[in-house]
Design an enzyme around this catalytic site. Structure first.
Site, PDB file in Angstrom:
ATOM      1  N   HIS A  93      -8.209  11.508 -27.481  1.00 46.75           N
ATOM      2  CA  HIS A  93      -7.259  11.526 -26.354  1.00 46.75           C
ATOM      3  C   HIS A  93      -5.681  12.064 -27.083  1.00 46.75           C
ATOM      4  O   HIS A  93      -4.311  11.250 -27.617  1.00 46.75           O
ATOM      5  CB  HIS A  93      -6.971  10.422 -25.200  1.00 46.75           C
ATOM      6  CG  HIS A  93      -7.850  10.184 -24.485  1.00 46.75           C
ATOM      7  ND1 HIS A  93      -9.229   9.107 -25.242  1.00 46.75           N
ATOM      8  CD2 HIS A  93      -8.010  10.059 -23.388  1.00 46.75           C
ATOM      9  CE1 HIS A  93      -9.529   9.041 -24.483  1.00 46.75           C
ATOM     10  NE2 HIS A  93      -9.783   9.680 -22.872  1.00 46.75           N
ATOM     11  N   HIS A 136     -14.647   5.001 -19.831  1.00 45.65           N
ATOM     12  CA  HIS A 136     -13.917   4.287 -21.142  1.00 45.65           C
ATOM     13  C   HIS A 136     -12.236   4.476 -20.893  1.00 45.65           C
ATOM     14  O   HIS A 136     -11.289   3.963 -22.047  1.00 45.65           O
ATOM     15  CB  HIS A 136     -14.152   5.469 -21.965  1.00 45.65           C
ATOM     16  CG  HIS A 136     -13.284   6.488 -22.172  1.00 45.65           C
ATOM     17  ND1 HIS A 136     -13.912   7.693 -22.810  1.00 45.65           N
ATOM     18  CD2 HIS A 136     -12.085   7.363 -21.418  1.00 45.65           C
ATOM     19  CE1 HIS A 136     -13.172   8.727 -22.758  1.00 45.65           C
ATOM     20  NE2 HIS A 136     -12.378   8.469 -21.658  1.00 45.65           N
ATOM     21  N   GLU A 175     -13.495  14.874 -17.062  1.00 48.99           N
ATOM     22  CA  GLU A 175     -14.905  13.936 -18.003  1.00 48.99           C
ATOM     23  C   GLU A 175     -16.120  13.832 -17.809  1.00 48.99           C
ATOM     24  O   GLU A 175     -16.804  13.532 -18.534  1.00 48.99           O
ATOM     25  CB  GLU A 175     -13.689  13.029 -18.528  1.00 48.99           C
ATOM     26  CG  GLU A 175     -12.311  12.554 -19.100  1.00 48.99           C
ATOM     27  CD  GLU A 175     -11.558  10.994 -19.556  1.00 48.99           C
ATOM     28  OE1 GLU A 175     -10.880  10.939 -20.507  1.00 48.99           O
ATOM     29  OE2 GLU A 175     -12.356   9.603 -18.846  1.00 48.99           O
ATOM     30  N   HIS A 221     -10.798   9.616 -11.329  1.00 53.72           N
ATOM     31  CA  HIS A 221      -9.047   9.279 -12.071  1.00 53.72           C
ATOM     32  C   HIS A 221      -8.221   9.971 -12.370  1.00 53.72           C
ATOM     33  O   HIS A 221      -8.954  11.096 -12.473  1.00 53.72           O
ATOM     34  CB  HIS A 221      -8.754   8.149 -12.646  1.00 53.72           C
ATOM     35  CG  HIS A 221      -9.377   8.403 -14.002  1.00 53.72           C
ATOM     36  ND1 HIS A 221     -10.434   9.129 -14.133  1.00 53.72           N
ATOM     37  CD2 HIS A 221      -8.864   8.486 -15.226  1.00 53.72           C
ATOM     38  CE1 HIS A 221     -10.559   9.732 -15.901  1.00 53.72           C
ATOM     39  NE2 HIS A 221     -10.053   9.041 -16.942  1.00 53.72           N
TER      40      HIS A 221
HETATM   41 FE   LIG Z   1     -10.575   9.986 -20.849  1.00 50.92          FE
END
Ligand SMILES: [Fe+2]
Length: 317
Positions: free
Chosen positions: A59, A12, A240, A193
């Site tokens: 977030h 996302h 995540e 990431h």
């Molecule tokens: Fe995220």
């Protein structure tokens, strides 16, 4: 009876949303990313779910660091896009399904999962970017979406095992809902990431691809993976991916992987995407030989040019 018919996992990445919002999707860099979701949009248009359950993480948009629920189920009638610093994304308001959401909350909580019930919530890119990737950019989203926010921003996030078990409980809840609804569940976030620190920009394609393989074939292996392994192998934000296990847990043991896409990079993130369908009862495994076929050549010229500069794997099965 309602039933979950398929699961979708997708990164996302916020920069994907910015590329859509700023009309940059045709640029070669972004075309490489978006080309991987063209077939997914066609699949979604054919499947036409009545409801989507969107597992994502907030977030620090709806929840500040003052209150961080581990699992928060959106039971409201609508969820406006959050202002993430540049104004709300120009996407439609997400319409919920309060009746099904309340039913899931009751079933899951009485199954001893202590969900937080949220009756007012804005939703950020974690939910709206995968919706764009799967639905395009319509004036109104084509079906109600029940957001399920999972904490992966403040230690400790839930374990993969707990996420998978929550998925199982959600499936049980959906299947006890009397209305005949076809439900698709999204798991979002990832893949590898890391946003900050000495390892910022880390991407581990070997880990990502193994994760995709195991999501289909051996989710129990992923359920046992500790947080530290996600962080070591996939970067701090790679954790995540535990959210994908909520989606996998909500599916049957026997599923068919019908599509997969992987590319690096998008912004500083690996993009992974997979579509898994529950096998109709009594049906034989469909397309097994195709699923073992190597990735097909990229079709579109802009994507082909971009792919020469960045790695793309796409499997149609
Ligand atoms: Fe995220």
């Amino acid at each position: 009876m309602a039933r979950i018919i398929a699961g979708v996992a997708s990164s996302h990445v916020p920069a994907i949303g910015a590329a859509i919002d700023n009309h940059r999707t045709e640029e070669p860099y972004w075309q490489r990313v978006f080309s991987g979701f063209e077939e997914s949009k066609e699949w979604m248009a054919k499947v036409k779910p009545d409801v989507v359950i969107g597992v994502y993480n907030d977030h620090a948009s709806a929840f500040s660091v003052e209150i961080v629920p581990t699992f928060a189920l959106g039971c409201a009638a609508e969820f406006p896009p959050a202002d993430e610093g540049w104004g709300p994304r120009p996407v439609p308001v997400v319409k919920g399904h309060p009746q099904l959401a309340a039913h899931i909350a009751q079933s899951v909580i009485l199954d001893e999962f202590d969900l937080t019930i949220v009756n007012k919530m804005e939703v950020d890119h974690g939910l709206t970017v995968p919706m764009n990737l799967m639905f395009g950019s319509p004036k109104e989203w084509p079906c109600p979406v029940i957001p399920l926010a999972v904490n992966v921003v403040l230690y400790p996030p839930p374990t993969g095992h707990r996420c998978f078990a929550l998925g199982r409980a959600i499936r049980k809840a959906v299947e006890s809902y009397p209305e005949d609804l076809r439900v698709v569940i999204f798991g979002t976030g990832g893949m590898s990431h890391q946003i900050s620190g000495p390892r910022a920009g880390l991407i581990n394609s070997k880990f990502d691809k193994a994760f995709l393989d195991n999501l289909t074939k051996d989710p129990a292996k992923l359920m046992r993976m500790p947080h530290v392994e996600y962080m070591r192998e996939a970067g701090a934000e790679g954790v995540e991916m535990v959210m994908w296990l909520v989606m996998r847990g909500a599916l049957d043991d026997k599923i068919d992987e019908v599509y997969r896409f992987y590319t690096v990079p998008a912004s500083n993130t690996a993009v992974g995407h997979i579509i898994l369908e529950n096998r109709p009862k009594g049906a034989r495994r469909a397309g097994a030989a195709k699923r073992l076929a190597p990735p097909k050549a990229k079709a579109k010229a802009p994507a082909r040019r971009a792919a020469a500069r960045a790695k793309v794997d796409r499997v149609r099965t």
